[in-house]
Write an enzyme that holds these catalytic residues in place. Sequence first.
Site, PDB file in Angstrom:
ATOM      1  N   GLY A   9       1.121  -1.336   0.375  1.00 12.17           N
ATOM      2  CA  GLY A   9       0.092   0.031  -0.172  1.00 12.17           C
ATOM      3  C   GLY A   9       0.621   0.789   0.515  1.00 12.17           C
ATOM      4  N   CYS A  10       0.172   2.168   0.239  1.00 10.73           N
ATOM      5  CA  CYS A  10       0.631   3.666   0.361  1.00 10.73           C
ATOM      6  C   CYS A  10       2.391   3.583   1.505  1.00 10.73           C
ATOM      7  CB  CYS A  10       0.096   4.763   1.229  1.00 10.73           C
ATOM      8  SG  CYS A  10       0.680   5.908   1.927  1.00 10.73           S
ATOM      9  N   PHE A  11       3.735   3.964   0.753  1.00  9.70           N
ATOM     10  CA  PHE A  11       4.297   3.880   1.810  1.00  9.70           C
ATOM     11  C   PHE A  11       5.153   4.643   3.172  1.00  9.70           C
ATOM     12  CE2 PHE A  11       6.847   5.807  -1.946  1.00  9.70           C
ATOM     13  CZ  PHE A  11       6.463   7.317  -2.253  1.00  9.70           C
ATOM     14  N   TRP A  12       3.651   5.866   2.879  1.00 12.77           N
ATOM     15  CA  TRP A  12       3.801   6.576   3.604  1.00 12.77           C
ATOM     16  C   TRP A  12       3.164   6.133   5.405  1.00 12.77           C
ATOM     17  CZ3 TRP A  12       1.005  12.140   1.370  1.00 12.77           C
ATOM     18  CH2 TRP A  12       1.457  12.117   0.136  1.00 12.77           C
ATOM     19  N   CYS A  13       2.179   5.505   4.724  1.00 12.49           N
ATOM     20  CA  CYS A  13       1.946   4.379   6.165  1.00 12.49           C
ATOM     21  C   CYS A  13       2.679   3.121   6.489  1.00 12.49           C
ATOM     22  CB  CYS A  13       0.699   3.721   5.356  1.00 12.49           C
ATOM     23  SG  CYS A  13      -0.654   4.824   5.361  1.00 12.49           S
TER      24      CYS A  13
END
Length: 180
Positions: A9-13
């Site tokens: 998923g989103c790499f920020w998360c």
Amino acid sequence: MEKATFGNGCFWCTEAVFQELEGVEKVESGYAGGPEENPTYKQVCSGTTGHAEVLQITYDPQKISYAELLEVFWKTHDPTTLNQQGNDVGPQYRSIVLYHNEEQKQLAEQYKQELDASGAFNSPIVTTIEPLTRYYPAEDYHQNYFNTHGHEPYCSFVIRPKVDKFRQVFKDKLKPAAAK
């Protein structure tokens, strides 16, 4: 030190989760899994490069094993949704393990097989397991995102609940500072 590369998923998360693990020395957001050379965030977000948003994790195998990293990977996203994690939709958010060697490949395949057979999920696991051929670091502003932007709405409403849940489930694997 060894490396592991995951897309979930989103790499920020996902960066925020892996940074807190004891034995993880570095977590870098980047792109992998596609043929496009030196892709930009904008290109990857278009869904046309073949790349996924990934994390490249540098870890000390004396403190945390690849199998433990896989456990965190599998338990901190939904590996049954094709090209989607939550509201993030597109092939760049696919669930993918990019292995660095044959041992990582075998461990990932075994874990996936056992998890699928266990009935832990109502749908089949769609995570792909592929060799890492190329990895490209994401732009600097994507690195350490949650820790430097935690006050922003996306971080507060999307990332923080995921990190809080992770801390509860994996409290025995956290770095001392993260366990507080």
